[in-house]
Scaffold this motif. Structure first.
Motif, short mmCIF file in Angstrom:
data_model
loop_
_atom_site.label_atom_id
_atom_site.label_comp_id
_atom_site.label_asym_id
_atom_site.label_seq_id
_atom_site.Cartn_x
_atom_site.Cartn_y
_atom_site.Cartn_z
N ALA A 76 0.45 -1.20 0.07
CA ALA A 76 0.22 -0.23 -0.27
C ALA A 76 0.58 1.35 -0.31
N GLU A 77 1.76 1.13 0.31
CA GLU A 77 2.62 2.63 0.82
C GLU A 77 3.68 2.58 -0.33
N ALA A 78 4.36 1.95 -1.02
CA ALA A 78 4.73 1.37 -2.33
C ALA A 78 4.20 2.11 -3.67
N ARG A 79 2.42 1.88 -3.29
CA ARG A 79 1.28 2.39 -4.47
C ARG A 79 1.43 4.27 -3.78
N LEU A 80 1.71 4.34 -2.92
CA LEU A 80 1.16 5.67 -2.66
C LEU A 80 2.67 5.80 -3.05
N ALA A 81 3.70 5.45 -3.28
CA ALA A 81 5.31 6.70 -3.36
C ALA A 81 4.69 6.56 -4.62
N LEU A 82 4.61 5.38 -5.46
CA LEU A 82 4.63 5.16 -7.25
C LEU A 82 3.41 6.46 -7.82
N GLU A 83 2.55 7.23 -7.27
CA GLU A 83 1.21 7.91 -7.34
C GLU A 83 2.06 9.22 -7.19
N LEU A 84 2.96 9.68 -6.44
CA LEU A 84 3.73 10.40 -5.70
C LEU A 84 4.17 11.03 -6.82
N GLU A 85 5.27 10.10 -7.61
CA GLU A 85 6.41 9.78 -8.34
C GLU A 85 6.45 8.70 -9.73
N PRO A 86 5.74 9.08 -10.21
CA PRO A 86 5.22 7.93 -11.14
C PRO A 86 5.95 8.04 -12.24
N SER A 87 7.44 8.54 -12.70
CA SER A 87 8.20 8.29 -13.60
C SER A 87 9.57 7.47 -12.85
N ASN A 88 9.85 7.24 -11.53
CA ASN A 88 10.54 6.61 -10.83
C ASN A 88 10.86 5.43 -10.91
N SER A 89 11.87 4.49 -11.58
CA SER A 89 11.71 3.04 -11.90
C SER A 89 11.94 2.71 -10.69
N ARG A 90 12.49 2.67 -9.95
CA ARG A 90 12.21 2.11 -8.21
C ARG A 90 11.97 1.96 -7.83
N LEU A 91 10.56 2.97 -7.43
CA LEU A 91 9.86 2.87 -6.84
C LEU A 91 8.18 2.08 -7.73
N GLU A 92 8.22 1.81 -8.88
CA GLU A 92 7.70 1.18 -9.94
C GLU A 92 8.00 -0.50 -9.30
N GLY A 93 9.39 -0.66 -9.77
CA GLY A 93 9.74 -2.22 -9.47
C GLY A 93 9.55 -2.53 -8.34
N ASN A 94 9.85 -1.71 -7.08
CA ASN A 94 9.45 -2.19 -5.89
C ASN A 94 8.14 -2.70 -5.76
N VAL A 95 6.41 -1.90 -6.75
CA VAL A 95 5.41 -1.60 -6.81
C VAL A 95 5.60 -3.87 -7.24
N ARG A 96 5.72 -3.65 -8.92
CA ARG A 96 5.25 -5.10 -9.06
C ARG A 96 6.58 -6.64 -8.29
N LEU A 97 7.83 -6.03 -7.58
CA LEU A 97 8.12 -6.91 -6.45
C LEU A 97 7.38 -7.11 -5.36
N LEU A 98 6.21 -6.69 -5.00
CA LEU A 98 5.75 -6.63 -3.69
C LEU A 98 4.50 -7.03 -4.21
N GLU A 99 4.08 -6.86 -5.45
CA GLU A 99 2.61 -7.38 -6.25
C GLU A 99 2.65 -8.82 -5.86
N LYS A 100 4.53 -9.08 -6.80
CA LYS A 100 4.59 -10.85 -7.09
C LYS A 100 4.84 -11.55 -6.16
N ILE A 101 5.28 -10.78 -4.71
CA ILE A 101 4.93 -11.29 -3.09
C ILE A 101 4.23 -11.83 -2.79
N SER A 102 3.47 -11.03 -2.84
CA SER A 102 1.93 -11.03 -2.26
C SER A 102 1.42 -11.82 -2.58
N ALA A 103 1.29 -12.05 -4.18
CA ALA A 103 0.46 -13.06 -4.62
C ALA A 103 0.92 -14.34 -5.06
N SER A 104 2.11 -14.56 -4.58
CA SER A 104 2.34 -16.32 -3.60
C SER A 104 2.28 -16.76 -2.62
N VAL A 105 2.11 -15.28 -1.49
CA VAL A 105 1.56 -16.01 -0.37
C VAL A 105 0.34 -16.97 0.14
#
Length: 360
Positions: free
Chosen positions: A331-360
């Protein structure tokens, strides 16, 4: 009303046309060229500005500003000081005239000092370089300010709808700032503002001991009463202490900064970053939470872009992840990305956390 724009410049041909477009709503534009070796003066003159070329030696910003103000006609109603690397948004004159009264002496307006790489606003504060023709002079060799010279207090107004953007030349050196600040403090040793600026400049230069010594002096001055600036001095002492390996002292100074100005986000975020380096995750969560509870952005220059951008949510996301709270981290990663949508690191964090969350 007669509105006159005045400025100082040196080797700013790249900005001349953009600047003249920006100030064309004025009745007159006057510029003091202090030694350009390019065609700045010619470009400005071709666009209708009155340009006077004059060397200022020894160089001082206040001397140059006062000389440029002397170029403004005596019958001007409103003087507008704007540098060539600054740009007015259209409609500024109408907004200014609608707010200006016969007894107005000075106006503050919204000023964007810096922009983020994605083009969004960075540091924002309210500036005060619009004023009446008489009763003012510029003081201090650098970080110069307007000083009122009359006995009666000046009437100041805040003008909504006037916006100035700062787009500086990143290649220009600020090497002259430190010696001019040291001169400024030598000339006016009891001016707490300049002592603060000098300590901050030492910090920028990595002169940690000089920074600490100077800012401790600032905090001891009886006139240094503005909580926001005092907190900034404490934060800079904390950073300098940390750079010297004095981590307990740094922690103590960060806590003092929070106590000094609990209404500012910046001290909380500084301490959160300090705790992040030590992997003290619960502390990171606590202090970022305190920062985010502050929702009114101050209008002073002590308002840093990071504190109002993605950083608080980014730190919280990492802290939640490191403590096993994946839902909150995402949730916090998504909020960070909303505020800085062009940041590739933040985008990568969201994708990684989505992948981890989906596998749990």
């Amino acid at each position: 009303m007669k509105v006159v724009v005045y400025a100082i410049c040196r080797n700013e041909a790249q900005f001349a046309d953009r600047w003249m477009d920006s100030v064309q709503e004025a009745d007159q534009v006057v510029v003091l060229d202090t030694g350009s070796t390019d065609d700045t003066a010619d470009r400005l003159q071709r666009r209708g500005a009155l340009v006077v070329e004059e060397q200022i030696s020894p160089w001082r910003f206040d001397t140059a500003r006062n000389r440029s103000l002397e170029l403004v006609p005596e019958d001007a109603d409103i003087c507008v000081c704007i540098d060539l690397d600054e740009v007015f948004h259209p409609g500024w004159r109408k907004a200014l005239e609608n707010a200006w009264k016969a007894d107005t002496a000075q106006a503050s307006y919204r000023y964007t000092w810096s922009f983020k790489p994605d083009g969004s606003e960075g540091v924002i504060f309210w500036s005060e370089k619009i004023h009446s023709r008489h009763g003012w002079r510029w003081i201090h060799p650098v970080h110069e300010v307007l000083e009122w010279t009359e006995e009666a207090s000046p009437r100041r107004i805040t003008v909504e709808g006037v916006q100035v953007d700062h787009h500086p030349d990143p290649s220009k050196s600020r090497g002259q700032y430190l010696p001019l600040l040291e001169l400024s403090v030598a000339e006016a040793p009891e001016d707490d503002r300049n002592v603060h600026y000098l300590g901050r400049e030492y910090m920028y230069k990595g002169r940690w001991e000089d920074c600490i010594r100077t800012l401790e002096r600032h905090l001891s001055m009886p006139t240094a009463l503005w909580a926001d600036e005092r907190a900034a001095s404490m934060r800079y002492i904390a950073l300098s202490s940390a750079m010297l390996g004095r981590r307990q002292a740094a922690r103590d100074w960060y806590l003092r900064a929070i106590a000094q100005a609990p209404h500012l986000r910046e001290p909380y975020l500084d301490l959160a970053r300090f705790l992040y380096e030590n992997e003290e995750w619960e502390g990171v969560l606590y202090f970022t939470g305190c920062a985010l509870s502050i929702t009114n952005r101050p209008r002073s220059y002590i308002c840093e872009a990071e504190a109002w951008g993605s950083l608080p949510h980014d730190l919280r996301s990492i802290a939640f992840y490191r403590t096993g709270r994946l839902k909150e981290a995402l949730a916090e990663a998504r909020l960070a990305l909303e505020l800085e949508p062009s940041n590739s690191r933040l985008e990568g964090n969201v994708r990684l956390l989505e992948k981890i969350s989906a596998s749990v």
